[in-house]
Design an enzyme around this catalytic site. Sequence first.
Site, PDB file in Angstrom:
ATOM      1  N   LYS A 196       9.172  31.640  -0.247  1.00 19.49           N
ATOM      2  CA  LYS A 196      10.392  30.899   0.073  1.00 19.49           C
ATOM      3  C   LYS A 196      10.218  29.469  -0.433  1.00 19.49           C
ATOM      4  CE  LYS A 196      13.396  29.332   3.791  1.00 19.49           C
ATOM      5  NZ  LYS A 196      13.764  29.426   5.211  1.00 19.49           N
ATOM      6  N   LYS A 249      12.965  34.043  -2.188  1.00 24.70           N
ATOM      7  CA  LYS A 249      14.158  33.295  -1.820  1.00 24.70           C
ATOM      8  C   LYS A 249      14.090  31.869  -2.348  1.00 24.70           C
ATOM      9  CE  LYS A 249      16.297  31.483   2.310  1.00 24.70           C
ATOM     10  NZ  LYS A 249      16.247  31.312   3.724  1.00 24.70           N
TER      11      LYS A 249
END
Length: 321
Positions: A196, A249
């Site tokens: 992330k 992400k």
Amino acid sequence: MPFPADRPRRLRRTEALRSLVRETDVLPRHLIAPLFVKEGIREPEPIGSMPGQLQHTIESLTKEARELASRGVRSFLLFGIPSTKDAAGTQAYASGGISQQGLRALRDEFGSDAVLIGDLCLCEYTDHGHCGVLRDGDVRNDETLDLYAQTAIVQADAGADIVAPSGMMDGQVAMIRDALDDAGRTDTAIMAYAAKFASAHYGPFREAAECAPQEGDRSGYQMDPANIREALRETTLDLEEGADIVMVKPALPYLDVISAVADMSAVPVAAYNVSGEYSMVQAAAECGWIDGEAVAREHVTAIRRAGADLVVTYFAKQLCS
Ligand code: PBG
Ligand code: ZN
């Protein structure tokens, strides 16, 4: 034999031919719809930064999930927005917290016919907006892990099939796996936000989830967008710690990362097509500059083509009519 014998256009002549040789599908079963549920409201509230998305009441949450399910999308990632916040993010791990209420409502509605995923983080619940315990301007890793462990258990108790830790604390997957197992929740899976990045593409979400950090930013725990080797290291660690699904992400600016993670992962790979990716398309479409639905389909197809098995996307409804 090159041209004129070799003519790739032969297989592009009709839609039937193109469909026969298409390499990548986007089907409802590949998609996970993020949903926001807010405590203390009577009517769903539009999210200004994310046209088409709502902060839901428990009732409208259930209705929206039903609508998605009627289109074949039956996996939901739930974010809760509590009516009270404090330094320790207490409502994240309160058994009656809004996220748990939402999970219970969806579980009641769907039984085993839906996959319920709880976003597991503290930033929606802390008054300072950071993803963990804040002391002297620093987000404390190990203190935060205890709170994540408690949150995982209440989410599992409320009906989550999967918990999805998004706070990027070191050791969070191992800690949560241990806690779930000790609580007898050996069947609750973990979808790890493994890679992330500290992305500017989360801007619209922070309005949706009311979780912007009051001071500082998240670059002390989320990853530097410049790093792919580190993304693979993070993924390796999460796999070793017991992740059942690993996630990258955001998605579109990180297709290379998705591809590299897909090459190394023995578990399914998810990608999160985040709020900024959604809102840029919606805004340009509202201006009449692009065909929003066509662009969205192309984006999600590209994310799948790069290697994502699953795509978390706010376009889930639009793409499945
Ligand atoms: C918070 C969280 C964020 C997103 C999912 N969980 C925001 C952040 O890390 O600041 C982003 C989702 C999106 O932009 O759609 N842990
Ligand atoms: Zn967070």
